[in-house]
Design a protein around this motif. Structure first.
Motif, PDB file in Angstrom:
ATOM      1  N   MET A   1       0.853  -1.193   0.000  1.00 38.72           N
ATOM      2  CA  MET A   1       0.000   0.000   0.000  1.00 38.72           C
ATOM      3  C   MET A   1       0.887   1.240   0.000  1.00 38.72           C
ATOM      4  O   MET A   1       1.733   1.393   0.866  1.00 38.72           O
ATOM      5  CB  MET A   1      -0.877  -0.008   1.245  1.00 38.72           C
ATOM      6  N   ASN A   2       0.709   2.097  -0.983  1.00 36.78           N
ATOM      7  CA  ASN A   2       1.523   3.293  -1.086  1.00 36.78           C
ATOM      8  C   ASN A   2       0.751   4.520  -0.643  1.00 36.78           C
ATOM      9  O   ASN A   2      -0.288   4.829  -1.193  1.00 36.78           O
ATOM     10  CB  ASN A   2       2.000   3.496  -2.531  1.00 36.78           C
ATOM     11  N   GLU A 107      -2.913  -1.680  -3.385  1.00 35.39           N
ATOM     12  CA  GLU A 107      -2.838  -1.654  -4.833  1.00 35.39           C
ATOM     13  C   GLU A 107      -2.880  -3.072  -5.398  1.00 35.39           C
ATOM     14  O   GLU A 107      -2.244  -3.987  -4.882  1.00 35.39           O
ATOM     15  CB  GLU A 107      -1.546  -0.957  -5.281  1.00 35.39           C
ATOM     16  N   GLY A 108      -3.654  -3.244  -6.462  1.00 31.59           N
ATOM     17  CA  GLY A 108      -3.713  -4.528  -7.147  1.00 31.59           C
ATOM     18  C   GLY A 108      -4.593  -5.565  -6.487  1.00 31.59           C
ATOM     19  O   GLY A 108      -4.722  -6.689  -6.983  1.00 31.59           O
TER      20      GLY A 108
END
Length: 308
Positions: A1-2, A107-108
């Protein structure tokens, strides 16, 4: 997670020189109306919870009284005081916390966990908790399928949140605030069973809301007797507050019915709808709004009490 600094909003303390309401020990119903000045009632008997983890349920069986605004603004005011706060969106309606504030999902990952998964034992509460755009604020989201909890009534639904918040281990939050839906079904009962304090928003300009608060109080009494003896009504929030004889009467009735609870007028603000459209909390959108000031002061008293 960014998460980047550009994505994350830092929640700051408010200046002490803003137009906060005065704190009083009782609701003024004796002075002439033109001399009357509304204030936030903090009874001498009120004490904040002295626990490492505090759990609040925001509840009222009536819709449109400002439950979601109350949950979010109190949460951000507590974040501004250095608390790590988790919001639980226990409202199956589309127009809820999950639609209002930006959430950082991994993400993803397409399998996003929600409160429904917690009730049906598909994940833990920690696994359904995600950071939001506000540093220090986290959300357990809900999707429309949360309504299946009311229909299917999974085993242990009414004690589910209590188990995850108190018995399944500490996941390092200072405060949890549960935003309940507009009914007194399993989801709201589950919130009341898990909470230490319940906060009841009541429209300051609606006499019918007194009846709704009375019905909720009966449910609270039942929960207190059978399932959660520590539960108390910590605060009545008078939402959309404008200075009027009706608002004064409703405030007086609430103070009479809940003599050990905070009575908090939250002054009306025309920017709330715009904040929702822009996916921003009111505190971020219009930080000097009197509504923001009123929730901020209420959060401070809930956390720390006040010296009369």
């Amino acid at each position: 997670m960014n998460e980047t600094q550009a994505q994350t909003v830092q929640v700051s303390r408010l200046s002490d020189d803003l137009a906060f309401l005065d704190i009083v020990t009782e609701w003024d119903i004796t002075s002439g109306y033109h001399q009357w000045k509304p204030g936030m009632v903090v009874p001498r008997t009120f004490m904040s919870r002295d626990t490492l983890h505090r759990v609040y349920a925001v509840a009222n069986q009536k819709g449109g009284v400002g439950k979601t605004l109350t949950a979010l603004e109190l949460a951000l005011a507590m974040v501004a005081r250095g608390k790590r706060v988790r919001l639980i969106d226990a409202d199956p309606q589309v127009a809820s916390l999950s639609s209002w504030i930006p959430v950082f999902y991994p993400e993803g990952v397409t399998d996003r966990r929600s409160l429904t998964d917690v009730y049906f034992d598909r994940c833990t509460l920690a696994e359904a908790t995600y950071p939001t755009a506000y540093a220090g604020l986290y959300l357990v989201p809900s999707f429309p399928d949360l309504a299946t909890v009311e229909g299917d009534r999974p085993t242990g639904a009414e004690t589910c949140l209590r188990y995850h918040l108190w018995d399944a281990g500490n996941d390092d939050f200072d405060v949890t605030i549960i935003d309940s839906g507009p009914s007194l079904g399993s989801l709201t009962v589950s919130a009341l069973v898990a909470a230490q304090d319940v906060i009841i928003p009541v429209q300051a300009g609606s006499g019918l809301d007194i009846e709704g608060a009375a019905a909720l109080y009966q449910t609270i009494n039942t929960v207190t007797t059978r399932m959660n003896r520590d539960l108390r009504v910590a605060a009545i929030i008078l939402t959309d507050f404008t200075r009027s004889k009706l608002a004064r009467t409703i405030g007086a009735e609430m103070a009479k019915a809940f003599p050990e609870s905070l009575i908090v007028p939250t002054r009306t603000c025309i920017e709330i709808g715009n904040a929702q459209l822009e996916k921003k909390a009111l505190r971020q959108h219009t930080p000097d709004a009197t509504t923001v000031l009123d929730y901020d002061r209420a959060a401070g008293v809930l956390l720390n009490g006040v010296t009369h």
